[in-house]
Design a protein around this motif. Structure first.
Motif, PDB file in Angstrom:
ATOM      1  N   ARG A  99      24.956 -28.579  -8.036  1.00 20.62           N
ATOM      2  CA  ARG A  99      25.145 -29.344  -9.261  1.00 20.62           C
ATOM      3  C   ARG A  99      25.366 -30.827  -8.966  1.00 20.62           C
ATOM      4  NH1 ARG A  99      29.457 -30.496 -12.353  1.00 20.62           N
ATOM      5  NH2 ARG A  99      30.784 -29.652 -10.734  1.00 20.62           N
ATOM      6  N   MET A 149      24.433 -34.041   4.037  1.00 21.54           N
ATOM      7  CA  MET A 149      25.108 -34.326   2.777  1.00 21.54           C
ATOM      8  C   MET A 149      25.888 -33.112   2.342  1.00 21.54           C
ATOM      9  SD  MET A 149      21.660 -34.331   0.459  1.00 21.54           S
ATOM     10  CE  MET A 149      22.008 -33.571  -1.124  1.00 21.54           C
ATOM     11  N   VAL A 205      27.159 -30.860  -1.031  1.00 24.20           N
ATOM     12  CA  VAL A 205      26.893 -30.620  -2.452  1.00 24.20           C
ATOM     13  C   VAL A 205      27.833 -29.532  -2.959  1.00 24.20           C
ATOM     14  CG1 VAL A 205      24.465 -31.263  -2.306  1.00 24.20           C
ATOM     15  CG2 VAL A 205      25.140 -28.885  -1.880  1.00 24.20           C
ATOM     16  N   ILE A 206      28.048 -29.518  -4.260  1.00 29.12           N
ATOM     17  CA  ILE A 206      28.790 -28.405  -4.852  1.00 29.12           C
ATOM     18  C   ILE A 206      27.985 -27.859  -6.030  1.00 29.12           C
ATOM     19  CG2 ILE A 206      31.101 -29.144  -4.177  1.00 29.12           C
ATOM     20  CD1 ILE A 206      31.419 -30.329  -6.958  1.00 29.12           C
ATOM     21  N   HIS A 209      30.952 -24.115 -12.839  1.00 30.87           N
ATOM     22  CA  HIS A 209      30.692 -25.083 -11.778  1.00 30.87           C
ATOM     23  C   HIS A 209      31.693 -24.900 -10.641  1.00 30.87           C
ATOM     24  CE1 HIS A 209      33.371 -27.175 -14.668  1.00 30.87           C
ATOM     25  NE2 HIS A 209      33.977 -27.579 -13.578  1.00 30.87           N
ATOM     26  N   ALA A 210      31.268 -25.228  -9.482  1.00 34.96           N
ATOM     27  CA  ALA A 210      32.056 -24.946  -8.292  1.00 34.96           C
ATOM     28  C   ALA A 210      33.077 -26.047  -8.035  1.00 34.96           C
ATOM     29  CB  ALA A 210      31.136 -24.815  -7.088  1.00 34.96           C
ATOM     30  N   HIS A 211      33.983 -25.787  -7.153  1.00 35.11           N
ATOM     31  CA  HIS A 211      34.989 -26.781  -6.797  1.00 35.11           C
ATOM     32  C   HIS A 211      34.683 -27.415  -5.448  1.00 35.11           C
ATOM     33  CE1 HIS A 211      37.432 -24.308  -9.701  1.00 35.11           C
ATOM     34  NE2 HIS A 211      37.341 -25.499 -10.243  1.00 35.11           N
ATOM     35  N   GLU A 212      35.354 -28.545  -5.204  1.00 31.23           N
ATOM     36  CA  GLU A 212      35.164 -29.278  -3.965  1.00 31.23           C
ATOM     37  C   GLU A 212      35.326 -28.375  -2.751  1.00 31.23           C
ATOM     38  OE1 GLU A 212      34.208 -31.823  -5.248  1.00 31.23           O
ATOM     39  OE2 GLU A 212      34.528 -33.660  -4.128  1.00 31.23           O
ATOM     40  N   GLU A 261      34.392 -25.606  -2.350  1.00 33.30           N
ATOM     41  CA  GLU A 261      33.187 -24.819  -2.118  1.00 33.30           C
ATOM     42  C   GLU A 261      32.021 -25.716  -1.701  1.00 33.30           C
ATOM     43  OE1 GLU A 261      32.517 -22.379  -5.649  1.00 33.30           O
ATOM     44  OE2 GLU A 261      34.639 -22.682  -6.084  1.00 33.30           O
ATOM     45  N   ALA A 262      32.310 -26.987  -1.438  1.00 32.39           N
ATOM     46  CA  ALA A 262      31.243 -27.905  -1.056  1.00 32.39           C
ATOM     47  C   ALA A 262      30.501 -27.353   0.154  1.00 32.39           C
ATOM     48  CB  ALA A 262      31.829 -29.279  -0.740  1.00 32.39           C
ATOM     49  N   ARG A 263      29.203 -27.457   0.087  1.00 29.74           N
ATOM     50  CA  ARG A 263      28.372 -26.992   1.191  1.00 29.74           C
ATOM     51  C   ARG A 263      27.728 -28.189   1.869  1.00 29.74           C
ATOM     52  NH1 ARG A 263      23.875 -24.134  -1.367  1.00 29.74           N
ATOM     53  NH2 ARG A 263      24.657 -24.983  -3.323  1.00 29.74           N
ATOM     54  N   ARG A 264      27.670 -28.117   3.191  1.00 31.00           N
ATOM     55  CA  ARG A 264      27.002 -29.190   3.924  1.00 31.00           C
ATOM     56  C   ARG A 264      25.537 -28.807   4.133  1.00 31.00           C
ATOM     57  NH1 ARG A 264      28.534 -33.406   6.847  1.00 31.00           N
ATOM     58  NH2 ARG A 264      30.705 -32.873   6.508  1.00 31.00           N
TER      59      ARG A 264
END
Ligand SMILES: Nc1nc2c(ncn2[C@@H]2O[C@H](COP(=O)(O)OP(=O)(O)OP(=O)(O)O)[C@@H](O)[C@H]2O)c(=O)[nH]1
Ligand SMILES: [Mg+2]
Ligand SMILES: [Zn+2]
Lengths: 80, 242
Positions: free
Chosen positions: A24, A77, A79-80, B17-20, B22-25
């Motif tokens: 997103r 980078m 992303v979430i 929506h996901a949370h920080e 859960e951030a993916r690199r």
């Protein structure tokens, strides 16, 4: 100078990868800036939040890592 | 509440929506200059295929690029063999000078853009009749910084530094020298009036670009023009037959 143009290129590349990842938002970007890239890291850092406003990378942190040569590359980078 | 998005609900709920946390690199490893690099390679290949030798001239404002072109066209004296792309922020003064020197010319007005790129040059030469043309000269916008990152389809790139600019320029603008095939130290007729150290400038340039050929010339007096023309001929791609 042309930092805004490069920011737009950066956002274009990041956007393609965000969409591909089904994410997103872009929360951070890590750019490798070559000593011979002809780019001023300061100017790039200043231009980025302005260019990113209103995009999926709005508010993303931009990290600039020094690199050798002409390199100007989006390394990774988040992303979430 | 959710500390990241402030949505007012607990962090464990699903709210679309996901949370920080859960951030993916994502590994990207993509060049921002890739588009221009691709355009430049394509342009260079198409010029080569047409038997046209493309030479890029870069240097600071007033380094003597257009004057060198005028002198070079005068010496070459091969009517119809040369075409020029002129890049300037505004106006067609340089194009007029080139026209007067007898070559076909396309002027690119870049506006606020600080450099030419392959896309601009590609479109500019669409307006040129290249029938019989064997050399295409591409004079970049006067700038020692930005053109470094943007190839323009040239087979060789020549950097000009005039003696009036100072012998420290290679150290201050290394990027432009890193991409050079030749350094021309121009306006040598002014050497008696300035404290420019030719050997020092050459050393600084070669610290960035080991083995870089360096020539000293004056478009005004003609000193060094012979060596310049010889370099051009020697490094030109072999002429095509047929
Ligand atoms: N004394 C002397 N003056 C020169 C020489 N070459 C160029 N000039 C002068 O330097 C000034 C700038 O020359 P140009 O050839 O217009 O420089 P340029 O690099 O094309 O400039 P821009 O296109 O504006 O970046 C002019 O006044 C020229 O007459 C030279 O060999 N000796
Ligand atoms: Mg000029
Ligand atoms: Zn620029």
């Amino acid at each position: 100078m042309h930092e805004a143009k490069l920011c737009l290129a950066l956002l274009r590349v990041a956007e393609a990868h965000r969409v591909r990842a089904g994410a997103r938002r872009v929360t951070s970007l890590r750019l490798e800036v070559g000593a011979f890239s002809g780019v001023s890291p300061d100017a790039l850092a200043r231009a980025f939040p302005i260019c990113a406003a209103g995009t999926a990378a709005d508010g993303a942190t931009l990290r600039l890592d020094a690199a050798p040569g002409r390199e100007l590359r989006l390394a990774d980078m988040e992303v979430i | 509440m959710c500390g990241t998005c402030g949505c007012g609900e607990s962090a464990s709920h699903g709210h679309g929506h996901a949370h920080e946390s859960e951030a993916r690199r994502i590994a990207v490893e993509e060049s921002l200059l890739a588009d221009n690099d691709r355009d430049a390679a394509r342009l260079a290949a198409s010029l080569r295929a047409r038997g046209i030798d493309a030479i890029g001239l870069v240097g600071g404002p007033g380094a003597g690029k257009t004057t060198l072109l005028e002198a070079t066209l005068g010496r070459l004296c091969e009517p119809g063999a040369d075409a020029v792309v002129e890049g300037d922020c505004a106006g067609d003064l340089d194009a007029r000078r080139i026209e007067a020197a007898g070559a076909r010319v396309a002027q690119i007005e870049t506006g606020s853009l600080c450099h030419l790129d392959a896309h601009l040059v590609g479109h500019a030469i669409e307006t040129l009749d290249l029938e019989g043309v064997r050399r295409l000269w591409i004079e970049n916008v006067g700038n020692l910084v930005c053109p470094a990152a943007f190839a323009c389809g040239e087979a060789r790139r020549v950097v000009l530094i005039s003696v009036a600019e100072g012998d420290d320029k290679p150290e201050k603008y290394p990027a432009i020298l890193a991409g050079a095939d030749l350094l021309l130290i121009t306006k040598s007729d002014l050497l008696p009036h300035v404290d420019f150290d030719v050997a020092g400038c050459t050393d600084r340039a070669r610290r960035v670009a080991p083995g870089l050929p360096v020539l000293v010339l004056s478009a005004r007096t003609g000193e060094g023009l012979g060596e310049w023309l010889a370099w051009m001929r020697e490094t030109a791609p072999p002429a095509r037959v047929g």
